[in-house]
Design a protein around this motif. Structure first.
Motif, PDB file in Angstrom:
ATOM      1  N   ALA A   1       0.837  -1.203   0.000  1.00  0.00           N
ATOM      2  CA  ALA A   1       0.000   0.000   0.000  1.00  0.00           C
ATOM      3  C   ALA A   1       0.870   1.249   0.000  1.00  0.00           C
ATOM      4  CB  ALA A   1      -0.927  -0.015   1.212  1.00  0.00           C
ATOM      5  N   ALA A   2       1.974   1.202   0.735  1.00  0.00           N
ATOM      6  CA  ALA A   2       2.875   2.350   0.784  1.00  0.00           C
ATOM      7  C   ALA A   2       3.450   2.650  -0.601  1.00  0.00           C
ATOM      8  CB  ALA A   2       3.993   2.104   1.788  1.00  0.00           C
ATOM      9  N   ASP A   3       3.818   1.624  -1.342  1.00  0.00           N
ATOM     10  CA  ASP A   3       4.328   1.824  -2.700  1.00  0.00           C
ATOM     11  C   ASP A   3       3.244   2.398  -3.610  1.00  0.00           C
ATOM     12  OD1 ASP A   3       6.782   0.821  -1.950  1.00  0.00           O
ATOM     13  OD2 ASP A   3       6.445  -1.179  -2.788  1.00  0.00           O
ATOM     14  N   ALA A   4       2.031   1.929  -3.433  1.00  0.00           N
ATOM     15  CA  ALA A   4       0.927   2.424  -4.257  1.00  0.00           C
ATOM     16  C   ALA A   4       0.671   3.900  -3.984  1.00  0.00           C
ATOM     17  CB  ALA A   4      -0.338   1.610  -3.977  1.00  0.00           C
ATOM     18  N   VAL A   5       0.713   4.298  -2.714  1.00  0.00           N
ATOM     19  CA  VAL A   5       0.513   5.698  -2.352  1.00  0.00           C
ATOM     20  C   VAL A   5       1.632   6.562  -2.917  1.00  0.00           C
ATOM     21  CG1 VAL A   5       0.462   7.309  -0.408  1.00  0.00           C
ATOM     22  CG2 VAL A   5      -0.845   5.181  -0.297  1.00  0.00           C
ATOM     23  N   ALA A   6       2.838   6.043  -2.887  1.00  0.00           N
ATOM     24  CA  ALA A   6       3.988   6.813  -3.395  1.00  0.00           C
ATOM     25  C   ALA A   6       3.923   7.022  -4.896  1.00  0.00           C
ATOM     26  CB  ALA A   6       5.284   6.095  -3.013  1.00  0.00           C
ATOM     27  N   ALA A   7       3.160   6.196  -5.605  1.00  0.00           N
ATOM     28  CA  ALA A   7       3.165   6.243  -7.068  1.00  0.00           C
ATOM     29  C   ALA A   7       2.438   7.458  -7.645  1.00  0.00           C
ATOM     30  CB  ALA A   7       2.541   4.961  -7.622  1.00  0.00           C
TER      31      ALA A   7
ATOM     32  N   VAL B   1      -9.236   5.309  -2.029  1.00  0.00           N
ATOM     33  CA  VAL B   1      -9.295   4.152  -1.146  1.00  0.00           C
ATOM     34  C   VAL B   1     -10.705   3.583  -1.168  1.00  0.00           C
ATOM     35  CG1 VAL B   1      -8.855   3.297   1.182  1.00  0.00           C
ATOM     36  CG2 VAL B   1      -7.581   5.274   0.323  1.00  0.00           C
ATOM     37  N   CYS B   2     -10.823   2.284  -1.452  1.00  0.00           N
ATOM     38  CA  CYS B   2     -12.128   1.617  -1.495  1.00  0.00           C
ATOM     39  C   CYS B   2     -11.973   0.261  -0.812  1.00  0.00           C
ATOM     40  CB  CYS B   2     -12.598   1.469  -2.947  1.00  0.00           C
ATOM     41  SG  CYS B   2     -14.292   0.894  -3.123  1.00  0.00           S
ATOM     42  N   LEU B   3     -12.015   0.295   0.524  1.00  0.00           N
ATOM     43  CA  LEU B   3     -11.752  -0.900   1.315  1.00  0.00           C
ATOM     44  C   LEU B   3     -12.980  -1.316   2.104  1.00  0.00           C
ATOM     45  CD1 LEU B   3      -8.153   0.095   2.462  1.00  0.00           C
ATOM     46  CD2 LEU B   3      -8.760  -1.635   0.758  1.00  0.00           C
ATOM     47  N   LEU B   4     -12.813  -2.277   2.995  1.00  0.00           N
ATOM     48  CA  LEU B   4     -13.945  -2.872   3.697  1.00  0.00           C
ATOM     49  C   LEU B   4     -14.581  -1.914   4.691  1.00  0.00           C
ATOM     50  CD1 LEU B   4     -15.714  -5.328   4.417  1.00  0.00           C
ATOM     51  CD2 LEU B   4     -13.924  -5.986   6.048  1.00  0.00           C
ATOM     52  N   ASP B   5     -13.748  -1.291   5.526  1.00  0.00           N
ATOM     53  CA  ASP B   5     -14.270  -0.419   6.572  1.00  0.00           C
ATOM     54  C   ASP B   5     -13.175   0.556   6.995  1.00  0.00           C
ATOM     55  OD1 ASP B   5     -12.510  -1.980   8.092  1.00  0.00           O
ATOM     56  OD2 ASP B   5     -14.104  -3.213   8.936  1.00  0.00           O
ATOM     57  N   ASP B   6     -13.516   1.449   7.941  1.00  0.00           N
ATOM     58  CA  ASP B   6     -12.560   2.480   8.350  1.00  0.00           C
ATOM     59  C   ASP B   6     -11.305   1.881   8.976  1.00  0.00           C
ATOM     60  OD1 ASP B   6     -12.024   5.433   8.888  1.00  0.00           O
ATOM     61  OD2 ASP B   6     -11.897   4.595  10.919  1.00  0.00           O
ATOM     62  N   ALA B   7     -11.462   0.803   9.737  1.00  0.00           N
ATOM     63  CA  ALA B   7     -10.284   0.181  10.351  1.00  0.00           C
ATOM     64  C   ALA B   7      -9.308  -0.302   9.287  1.00  0.00           C
ATOM     65  CB  ALA B   7     -10.715  -0.977  11.249  1.00  0.00           C
ATOM     66  N   SER B   8      -9.826  -0.853   8.192  1.00  0.00           N
ATOM     67  CA  SER B   8      -8.942  -1.338   7.130  1.00  0.00           C
ATOM     68  C   SER B   8      -8.247  -0.180   6.422  1.00  0.00           C
ATOM     69  CB  SER B   8      -9.717  -2.195   6.131  1.00  0.00           C
ATOM     70  OG  SER B   8     -10.725  -1.454   5.483  1.00  0.00           O
ATOM     71  N   VAL B   9      -8.878   0.986   6.396  1.00  0.00           N
ATOM     72  CA  VAL B   9      -8.226   2.171   5.821  1.00  0.00           C
ATOM     73  C   VAL B   9      -7.014   2.548   6.664  1.00  0.00           C
ATOM     74  CG1 VAL B   9      -8.488   4.627   5.274  1.00  0.00           C
ATOM     75  CG2 VAL B   9     -10.359   3.037   4.793  1.00  0.00           C
ATOM     76  N   GLY B  10      -7.206   2.580   7.983  1.00  0.00           N
ATOM     77  CA  GLY B  10      -6.091   2.893   8.870  1.00  0.00           C
ATOM     78  C   GLY B  10      -4.970   1.881   8.765  1.00  0.00           C
ATOM     79  N   ASP B  11      -5.321   0.607   8.661  1.00  0.00           N
ATOM     80  CA  ASP B  11      -4.301  -0.438   8.531  1.00  0.00           C
ATOM     81  C   ASP B  11      -3.520  -0.290   7.236  1.00  0.00           C
ATOM     82  OD1 ASP B  11      -5.099  -1.515  10.933  1.00  0.00           O
ATOM     83  OD2 ASP B  11      -6.337  -3.086  10.040  1.00  0.00           O
ATOM     84  N   ALA B  12      -4.226  -0.044   6.134  1.00  0.00           N
ATOM     85  CA  ALA B  12      -3.567   0.034   4.832  1.00  0.00           C
ATOM     86  C   ALA B  12      -2.659   1.246   4.718  1.00  0.00           C
ATOM     87  CB  ALA B  12      -4.613   0.059   3.718  1.00  0.00           C
ATOM     88  N   LEU B  13      -3.086   2.365   5.296  1.00  0.00           N
ATOM     89  CA  LEU B  13      -2.333   3.611   5.137  1.00  0.00           C
ATOM     90  C   LEU B  13      -1.373   3.891   6.278  1.00  0.00           C
ATOM     91  CD1 LEU B  13      -5.190   5.930   3.831  1.00  0.00           C
ATOM     92  CD2 LEU B  13      -3.346   4.905   2.497  1.00  0.00           C
ATOM     93  N   GLY B  14      -1.368   3.025   7.276  1.00  0.00           N
ATOM     94  CA  GLY B  14      -0.552   3.275   8.456  1.00  0.00           C
ATOM     95  C   GLY B  14       0.921   3.475   8.170  1.00  0.00           C
ATOM     96  N   GLY B  15       1.470   2.755   7.191  1.00  0.00           N
ATOM     97  CA  GLY B  15       2.899   2.883   6.898  1.00  0.00           C
ATOM     98  C   GLY B  15       3.209   3.712   5.676  1.00  0.00           C
ATOM     99  N   ALA B  16       2.203   4.418   5.145  1.00  0.00           N
ATOM    100  CA  ALA B  16       2.403   5.189   3.910  1.00  0.00           C
ATOM    101  C   ALA B  16       2.748   6.636   4.225  1.00  0.00           C
ATOM    102  CB  ALA B  16       1.138   5.130   3.058  1.00  0.00           C
ATOM    103  N   GLU B  17       3.512   7.251   3.332  1.00  0.00           N
ATOM    104  CA  GLU B  17       3.840   8.667   3.440  1.00  0.00           C
ATOM    105  C   GLU B  17       2.744   9.461   2.735  1.00  0.00           C
ATOM    106  OE1 GLU B  17       4.733  11.981   4.309  1.00  0.00           O
ATOM    107  OE2 GLU B  17       6.331  10.621   5.022  1.00  0.00           O
ATOM    108  N   LEU B  18       1.955  10.183   3.502  1.00  0.00           N
ATOM    109  CA  LEU B  18       0.786  10.858   2.947  1.00  0.00           C
ATOM    110  C   LEU B  18       1.012  12.340   2.656  1.00  0.00           C
ATOM    111  CD1 LEU B  18      -2.081   9.303   5.120  1.00  0.00           C
ATOM    112  CD2 LEU B  18      -1.363   8.657   2.809  1.00  0.00           C
ATOM    113  N   ALA B  19       2.125  12.889   3.083  1.00  0.00           N
ATOM    114  CA  ALA B  19       2.376  14.319   2.861  1.00  0.00           C
ATOM    115  C   ALA B  19       2.307  14.648   1.377  1.00  0.00           C
ATOM    116  CB  ALA B  19       3.731  14.711   3.430  1.00  0.00           C
ATOM    117  N   GLY B  20       1.499  15.654   1.030  1.00  0.00           N
ATOM    118  CA  GLY B  20       1.373  16.081  -0.352  1.00  0.00           C
ATOM    119  C   GLY B  20       0.399  15.260  -1.170  1.00  0.00           C
ATOM    120  N   ARG B  21      -0.239  14.276  -0.555  1.00  0.00           N
ATOM    121  CA  ARG B  21      -1.164  13.433  -1.295  1.00  0.00           C
ATOM    122  C   ARG B  21      -2.596  13.973  -1.182  1.00  0.00           C
ATOM    123  NH1 ARG B  21       2.872  12.341  -3.137  1.00  0.00           N
ATOM    124  NH2 ARG B  21       3.864  10.323  -3.477  1.00  0.00           N
ATOM    125  N   ASP B  22      -3.390  13.666  -2.195  1.00  0.00           N
ATOM    126  CA  ASP B  22      -4.819  13.960  -2.191  1.00  0.00           C
ATOM    127  C   ASP B  22      -5.541  12.634  -1.975  1.00  0.00           C
ATOM    128  OD1 ASP B  22      -4.491  16.659  -2.590  1.00  0.00           O
ATOM    129  OD2 ASP B  22      -4.663  16.534  -4.768  1.00  0.00           O
TER     130      ASP B  22
END
Length: 297
Positions: free
Chosen positions: A59-65, A71-92
């Motif tokens: 997920a981190a590589d996908a965000v960096a791309a 994001v279209c996942l199962l629930d809010d908890a899965s959003v936090g899990d998927a994005l927890g290790g991603a660098e979000l600065a500057g992302r929409d």
């Protein structure tokens, strides 16, 4: 001769390739967008890879791309899990995951703390409606107005868009309010079919009558809205609450005769009776909204 600049479709990242995510990705790919996808179960990305999507290892590589991350996942908890290790600065970040208004607001604050702009969303469609302009499907968006305006064209490729405000919780609130109304309608439909089921009445013959009746009653939502906004629950009343409550007895007796449980009807009937007992017989049922509002209790 003047050269006309050709604007290429914006690249985007999509996290989640379940039924809805796959439908979305296919429409964006068909429209010429470069799409990077990630899914926790990697095998589910294979059909999209065959159609031209780039599959990220994490997920981190996908965000960096890409700057635009959907994001279209199962629930809010899965959003936090998927994005927890991603660098979000500057992302929409656009969250199409179904959630509650409180989850949308909390996720917006979470994203903004990490340097991302954020939109929450509520999809008013099922997968077959995605990419079908005449289906009536659309998506509610709320949150960053700037993000929405910048990416409006891209977001509008799979389905119509409706921006409902800067409050990140408003998309989910609109979504759930409409779905709640739908649930009530389905309850009535279920009860109606249960009533005719023991008789020599073909459901397919009854269905057009039921659909036409529900369509004829649907404009009542506008009267309810007018009453709520004005505070005058007697405005435009045709069948008052006293009459409706009296008529409920016939509905209940018919259910008993047909040996059908009234459990889908009685909660609303009890609410009507309570409002009537408080002296609102000349109104219609709109005022029962006040009985559901627990903020003052």
């Amino acid at each position: 001769m003047t050269d006309t600049a050709v604007v290429s479709p914006a690249p985007l990242t999509l996290l989640g390739t379940g039924a809805m995510g796959t439908a979305l990705a296919r429409v964006w790919l068909a429209a010429g967008h470069e799409v990077t996808v990630w899914n926790r179960t990697a095998a589910r990305t294979e059909p999209l890879a065959a159609e031209g999507a780039t599959v990220a290892a994490s997920a981190a590589d996908a965000v960096a791309a890409n700057r635009l991350v959907i994001v279209c996942l199962l629930d809010d908890a899965s959003v936090g899990d998927a994005l927890g290790g991603a660098e979000l600065a500057g992302r929409d970040l656009v969250n199409l995951t179904t959630g509650t208004p409180a989850e949308g607001r909390a996720r917006a604050a979470w994203a903004e703390e990490r340097g991302a702009r954020f939109l929450d969303a509520g999809i008013m469609a099922v997968p077959p409606m995605i990419g079908a302009p005449d289906s009536g499907g659309y998506v509610f968006y709320s949150g960053s107005p700037g993000l929405f305006e910048e990416h409006r064209d891209t977001l509008g490729v799979p389905a119509g868009t409706r921006f409902v405000g800067a409050d990140p919780g408003f998309a989910a609130l609109h979504d759930v309010a409409l779905l709640s109304a739908m649930s009530g309608m389905f309850a009535g439909i279920t009860h109606a079919f249960a009533l005719i089921r023991p008789e020599d009445i073909a459901p397919k013959d009854f269905a057009p009558l039921l659909a036409d009746w529900l369509t004829a009653m649907a404009p009542a939502v506008h009267q309810s809205a007018d009453q709520l906004q004005s505070g005058d629950y007697t405005r435009g009343v045709v069948s008052n609450l006293a009459m409706q409550v009296a008529g409920n007895a016939t509905l209940l007796r018919t259910a008993e005769e047909q040996r059908v449980s009234p459990e889908l009807l009685t909660p609303y009937m009890r609410l009507m009776e309570r409002w009537l007992a408080l002296g609102h017989g000349e109104e219609d049922g709109t005022g029962t909204v006040e009985l559901l509002d627990v903020r003052g209790r």
